[in-house]
Design an enzyme around this catalytic site. Sequence first.
Site, PDB file in Angstrom:
ATOM      1  N   ASP A   1     -15.804  -0.009  37.960  1.00  0.00           N
ATOM      2  CA  ASP A   1     -14.548  -0.170  37.019  1.00  0.00           C
ATOM      3  C   ASP A   1     -14.427   1.074  36.534  1.00  0.00           C
ATOM      4  OD1 ASP A   1     -12.597  -1.485  35.536  1.00  0.00           O
ATOM      5  OD2 ASP A   1     -14.039  -2.051  33.869  1.00  0.00           O
TER       6      ASP A   1
ATOM      7  N   SER B   1     -15.565  -8.723  23.711  1.00  0.00           N
ATOM      8  CA  SER B   1     -16.346  -8.143  22.582  1.00  0.00           C
ATOM      9  C   SER B   1     -15.615  -7.312  21.459  1.00  0.00           C
ATOM     10  CB  SER B   1     -17.543  -7.157  23.356  1.00  0.00           C
ATOM     11  OG  SER B   1     -16.932  -6.170  23.950  1.00  0.00           O
TER      12      SER B   1
ATOM     13  N   VAL C   1     -16.539  -3.699  19.093  1.00  0.00           N
ATOM     14  CA  VAL C   1     -17.648  -2.588  19.102  1.00  0.00           C
ATOM     15  C   VAL C   1     -17.471  -2.067  17.476  1.00  0.00           C
ATOM     16  CG1 VAL C   1     -18.412  -0.352  19.974  1.00  0.00           C
ATOM     17  CG2 VAL C   1     -17.177  -1.932  21.285  1.00  0.00           C
TER      18      VAL C   1
ATOM     19  N   LYS D   1     -22.167  -3.316  20.125  1.00  0.00           N
ATOM     20  CA  LYS D   1     -21.234  -4.057  21.054  1.00  0.00           C
ATOM     21  C   LYS D   1     -21.495  -5.541  20.682  1.00  0.00           C
ATOM     22  CE  LYS D   1     -19.346  -4.697  25.762  1.00  0.00           C
ATOM     23  NZ  LYS D   1     -19.480  -4.188  27.211  1.00  0.00           N
TER      24      LYS D   1
END
Length: 432
Positions: free
Chosen positions: A190, A80, A82, A97
């Site tokens: 994460d 992606s 942003v 995003k």
Amino acid sequence: MPGSHYQVTTPRLHHSVYSLTDSSDIGPDDEDLDARPSLTPLERLSGDMCKNKNTIKDLMIGRRVGFYKVRGEIGCGTFSRVKLAFHALTKDKVAMKILDKTRMDTQVQRLLSREISSMEVLRNPNVLHLYEVVETPSRLHLVLEYAGGGDLHNKICNEGKLSDDTSKITFAQILSAIKYMHNANVIHRDLKAENVLFTSSGCVKVADFGFSTRISNHNDFLDTFCGSPPYAAPELFRDECYLGPPVDVWAMGVLLFFMVTGSMPFRADTMGKLRRSIISGAYSIPPWVPGPCQRLIKGILKPEPSERHVIDQMLGCDWLLPVEFPWSLVPSEPAGPLHSLIESDWGELEEEAEVRNQMEELGFTAEHLQNNQLKDCRNPVTGVYRILLHQAQKRRGCDSLPVVRGMVRDPKREGLRAYRGLRHTSKLCVLS
């Protein structure tokens, strides 16, 4: 036509699920809607998106997405980009995003679905807010809260380790976010310094839920290796099933070590060496790290998950005792996905009456709110509502930073030490 998701096509006064303006029979005197002096901001914007050539061009080339004006790139990820954007009605900055749908394989689609699903159930001052999801033929756009203060990784790389007090304030906010997430049965998987963002005022926002998962209870076993290897718990390297909460706890221990020392506890030049180092729990804490902080790190970074600190142990540790949040300013856990704006009592949140008035001033009618239940993140009415509600909560102080108060050392106060620890823990539970 670009922006057709937002236009009105039904004759007579009618509010469809997708309609954002009132529609009626158009006669000869009504050919130019922009000439009507009583147009609301919403009507003007909807008209521009349907008829204004410049606006339509911006929609076609991506300078506008839905109600958002898109500006320059502020970050990028594996799948992606942003960009900074502004809501055309509320004027708020947001982070957008952007994912290219043509490059999204099954795995990326699954990760994106998890990200949206997790963020939909999380409303906490220290978790990045999801406002809206806008889909175009070629792209998917996640409209997120804008945190303009950078991330923890860059902050430490550029400025060095954090001071003891700053570490306490930062870690307490991360801890508050993770406790809230775990109580909502969301495991992040994460956690790393790059995913800990700051607002311009220094408030922490835990972000990036692409590897997150929702569990039915804390005893559910997981089997997917997720996250960044330097932050991965030993059980992930053993190729065995694991429990979610201890994995997030281990990553918090690595984050804390990084904050107070400016370096990582486990370092190696090959993945094999890093794996062996983490499994054995081989690390050393510099002697100048304060003793209470050392004890917290050692309690977290234990190779055996069952011996690792749990969240409540971390909350009540000596190192965090002086940290106090402005609790009276922080809302308790939301009663549902979102309060409905069409209920007669307008829900329980103090801010909802204020949000209703703001939406009415922008041009949203009772029919708009009735036909758009404010639970669908793919609806522009929901996006406006969430942005305005978050605005109101920030004005009330929900993003205020905790403070570190000095411990008073006199005989009359020493007996309060244990009490303060219990009180501190119970207050953090307000966000759980």
